[in-house]
Design a protein around this motif. Structure first.
Motif, short mmCIF file in Angstrom:
data_model
loop_
_atom_site.label_atom_id
_atom_site.label_comp_id
_atom_site.label_asym_id
_atom_site.label_seq_id
_atom_site.Cartn_x
_atom_site.Cartn_y
_atom_site.Cartn_z
N ARG A 141 -1.18 0.86 36.54
CA ARG A 141 -1.89 -0.51 36.93
C ARG A 141 -2.67 0.25 37.11
N ILE A 142 -3.95 -0.50 36.64
CA ILE A 142 -5.80 -0.38 36.18
C ILE A 142 -6.50 -1.48 36.90
N VAL A 143 -6.56 -1.10 37.68
CA VAL A 143 -8.21 -2.33 38.41
C VAL A 143 -9.15 -1.98 37.70
N PHE A 197 -11.55 5.11 43.71
CA PHE A 197 -13.21 4.85 44.08
C PHE A 197 -12.70 5.16 45.46
N THR A 198 -13.46 5.66 46.28
CA THR A 198 -13.31 4.79 47.80
C THR A 198 -15.32 4.76 47.95
N ASP A 199 -15.90 4.80 46.76
CA ASP A 199 -16.83 4.24 46.92
C ASP A 199 -18.37 3.73 45.60
N PHE A 200 -18.17 3.34 44.79
CA PHE A 200 -18.75 2.78 43.76
C PHE A 200 -20.55 2.53 43.49
N LEU A 258 -11.72 1.56 38.63
CA LEU A 258 -11.82 1.41 40.13
C LEU A 258 -10.86 2.01 40.26
N VAL A 259 -9.50 2.24 39.91
CA VAL A 259 -8.22 2.42 40.78
C VAL A 259 -7.00 2.54 39.51
#
Length: 308
Positions: free
Chosen positions: A135-137, A163-166, A146-147
């Motif tokens: 599963r990809i966000v 990612f915790t920040d982007f 992002l995930v």
């Protein structure tokens, strides 16, 4: 030294495959192609769960088209156009590589609107023969992943990269893209391999050899990938001393679990094998069943090895 650099190169490329992912489209190949052109930067956490235990790492990532930077305490790599460089050391360059077709066992499943880090996104399911495999966000503006969640065949989460920040505007990656003045050791193509052309749905795409006589075979199904290195058995013993043991079809293998990849080692007579890949555990079991099985040296091999 060269053998170490080749392994570092592979690890970085595998890390790249964990970061990069498909972008919003109906066809999985379109997803992968669009994401390869995405621009983004941020801090990424990768966690792999293996037999109830987890290992994690936090990495700074910058990506722009075919250039990627990966940074962590004591480690920084620049990947561009088949080349990988770390710090001031000579880099490693692949002499060439082949395009990889995506296996038809993967299809795109449900797509849902999502929100991640305050950004509009799309959550996309990747199915393997109808079963959820990933599963990809994806960020809806840049199509950056992002995930990324990877599942085993029982539906259990195996790996997550988040990612915790982007930041949609990478900066340093443009400065580091040039390699003027840097030395590279070229890993050339090879036609020699003791490994099969296919293994559990993966194709042997490319083969390489370095100046120390280490042979590498690269396998991929277009979504996951792994390499198998043929090395001296003593290198297997040295590098995997104290590693955990897994048993597949009655044979024992030594394994080290890293956040972004699995390292598996065994010996087959006079040859040591090291597999490094991002493939999930059920794929790993199937792949090992199609590769040369662990086998200790015979009496005469041990005698000649002692005197050689």
């Amino acid at each position: 030294m060269r053998h170490r650099q080749v392994l570092v190169t592979l690890g970085a490329i595998l890390a790249l495959s964990t970061v990069a992912g498909p972008a919003f489209a109906e066809d999985l190949e379109d997803y992968l192609e669009k994401a390869a052109d995405a621009d983004y930067a941020g801090t990424r956490v990768v966690v792999t769960v293996w037999q109830g235990r987890s290992v994690a790492e936090m990495t700074r990532v910058e990506h722009s088209s075919d250039v990627m930077m990966l940074g962590a305490p004591g480690f920084e790599a620049v990947i561009v156009d088949g080349k990988v460089a770390r710090g001031e050391d000579p880099g490693v360059a692949l002499a060439g590589w082949s395009a990889v077709a995506i296996s038809d066992r993967y299809t795109v499943g449900a797509v849902a609107e999502a929100d991640r880090l305050g950004r509009a996104a799309h959550a996309v399911q990747i199915l393997e023969e109808g079963v959820l495999r990933a599963r990809i966000v994806f960020d809806s503006t840049t199509w950056a992943p992002l995930v990324t969640e990877i599942f085993d065949d029982q539906g259990t989460l195996f790996r997550i990269a988040s990612f915790t920040d982007f930041d949609p505007h990478p900066r340093r990656v443009y400065e580091e893209a040039g390699d003027a003045g840097r030395d590279y050791e070229v890993v050339t193509g090879s036609s020699e391999s003791s490994l099969p052309a296919t293994a559990a749905g993966y194709s042997r795409v490319d083969m390489y050899a370095d100046a120390d006589g280490v042979h590498q075979a690269f396998f991929s199904d277009g979504f996951f990938s792994f390499s198998v290195f043929e090395v001296a058995p003593r290198q297997v013993r040295q590098r995997f001393d104290g590693a955990a043991t897994i048993t597949v079809e009655g044979a024992d293998y030594r394994v080290m679990v890293r956040p972004s990849e699995l390292w598996v080692a065994w010996e087959h007579g006079p040859t040591g094998y090291v597999l490094v890949g991002d493939l999930p555990p059920d794929h790993l079991r199937d792949v090992l069943g199609d590769l040369p099985e662990p086998r200790q040296k015979g009496l005469w091999e041990r005698i000649f090895g002692f005197f050689g």
